[in-house]
Design an enzyme around this catalytic site. Structure first.
Site, PDB file in Angstrom:
ATOM      1  N   LYS A  47       0.799  -1.219   0.000  1.00  0.00           N
ATOM      2  CA  LYS A  47       0.000   0.000   0.000  1.00  0.00           C
ATOM      3  C   LYS A  47       0.835   1.275   0.000  1.00  0.00           C
ATOM      4  CE  LYS A  47      -4.104  -1.901   0.008  1.00  0.00           C
ATOM      5  NZ  LYS A  47      -5.037  -1.709  -1.113  1.00  0.00           N
ATOM      6  N   ASP A  48       2.123   1.176   0.249  1.00  0.00           N
ATOM      7  CA  ASP A  48       2.982   2.364   0.156  1.00  0.00           C
ATOM      8  C   ASP A  48       2.927   2.968  -1.242  1.00  0.00           C
ATOM      9  OD1 ASP A  48       3.714   1.679   2.721  1.00  0.00           O
ATOM     10  OD2 ASP A  48       5.870   1.755   2.342  1.00  0.00           O
TER      11      ASP A  48
END
Length: 333
Positions: A47-48
């Site tokens: 998700k970064d």
């Protein structure tokens, strides 16, 4: 792909994660199963990427001003990514989470300096759902932007522009299939779109947990959920904007028990400590490999670190309470 050894910004640590050949899954499928090590990102999850693209997009559109606040509703990992990106760029972050997510995610967000709001889990149609709550909070705050990861296509663009070309280069253009589960849809849609641009013959498959509605949608044209899953961050009951037009060729449905079997095996046999979404992805990759046949090369996403689930997935008491199989080594500890 050679990873740079020196970087000019901490944000450059996001992406360029390595791809590892998974021995046990490859043997089970009779082909090569490769895992994209997204736990190598600074926030320890896939998700970064979405977090960085969403923030940069808000800046480019002039919505996010210096000193502003980024607000998001999340199962945790996107919030962690947003908190880190916000810190690096001088913004504040406010994260809304369902209160049934792992304690480790909540503790991490607080440690990163994010303001954390927890709400009871509820259906998306409920106005108190964590996504709707985050939108309202953003609207009520001065200088705030709502990340809107589910319907903000900057999310899938992150994977179209980074994840897909990385996989293509790492496998030297020799890839037959890609699969992963869906939470927002950004990873599957973006990576699928990007890989199809390289070679339209690559098979893109949905791997859905029980309790989600997408398997039935892509198999039978009906959004219908069956069963349930304890996996965090995956499972969707609607077609998000990120999923619209996703090039999904086939679909698999994987139980928590099957996913947990691969979580256990990957830890005991290959030294990879992963979350349940990764185990479900690997099981889906094996199913896709079996479908495509001997000699095929399949890539999937190792979403995050298992260290984020020590009080749940790696707790004998928690697993027993959920009526799930307990890892052998937890029984003897």
């Amino acid at each position: 792909m050679t990873r740079p050894s020196t970087l000019s910004s901490s944000l450059d640590l996001i992406g360029n994660t390595r791809l590892v050949l998974l021995r046990g899954p490859s043997e089970a499928a009779g082909c090569e199963i490769w895992g994209k090590c997204e736990f190598e990102n600074p926030g320890a999850s896939v998700k970064d990427r979405a977090a960085l693209w969403i923030v940069r997009d808000a800046e480019a559109r002039g919505e996010l001003k210096p000193g502003g606040t980024i607000v998001e509703g999340t199962a945790g990992n996107t919030g962690i990514g947003i908190a880190l990106v916000a810190n690096a760029l001088g913004y504040k972050s406010l994260i809304v989470m369902p209160d049934n997510q792992s304690k480790e995610k909540m503790d991490t967000l607080r440690a990163l300096g994010a303001e954390l709001v927890t709400v009871p889990p509820t259906k998306f149609a409920d106005c108190n759902h964590f996504v709707h709550t985050s939108r309202r909070l953003a609207e009520e705050m001065d200088g705030a932007v709502w990340a809107n990861q589910f319907d903000n296509v900057a999310n899938r663009r992150a994977h179209l522009e980074s994840t897909a070309p990385e996989i293509w280069e790492q496998l030297e253009g020799r890839i037959d299939g890609f699969t992963c589960a869906v939470g927002t849809g950004g990873t599957l849609a973006g990576t699928g779109m990007g890989l199809k641009e390289f070679d339209d013959k690559i098979t893109i498959a949905l791997t859905d947990p029980y309790g989600a509605a997408l398997y039935n949608y892509y198999a039978h044209g009906e959004l219908k959920a069956e069963g349930s899953s304890v996996a965090e961050g995956i499972g969707q009951g609607r077609i998000t904007a990120n999923l619209e037009g996703a090039p999904i060729d086939t679909q698999f449905r994987i139980s928590d028990e099957e996913g947990l079997e691969w979580v256990a095996r990957l830890l005991r046999e290959e030294g990879l400590c992963l979350g349940l979404s990764s185990g479900i992805n690997v099981a889906g990759a094996i199913a896709l490999g079996e479908q495509l046949g001997k000699g095929s090369r399949i890539a999937t996403i190792l979403c995050d670190t298992g260290f984020r689930y020590l009080s749940s997935l790696y707790s004998a008491e928690w697993l027993e309470a959920k009526k799930l199989p307990v890892f052998d080594w937890l029984r003897s500890s």
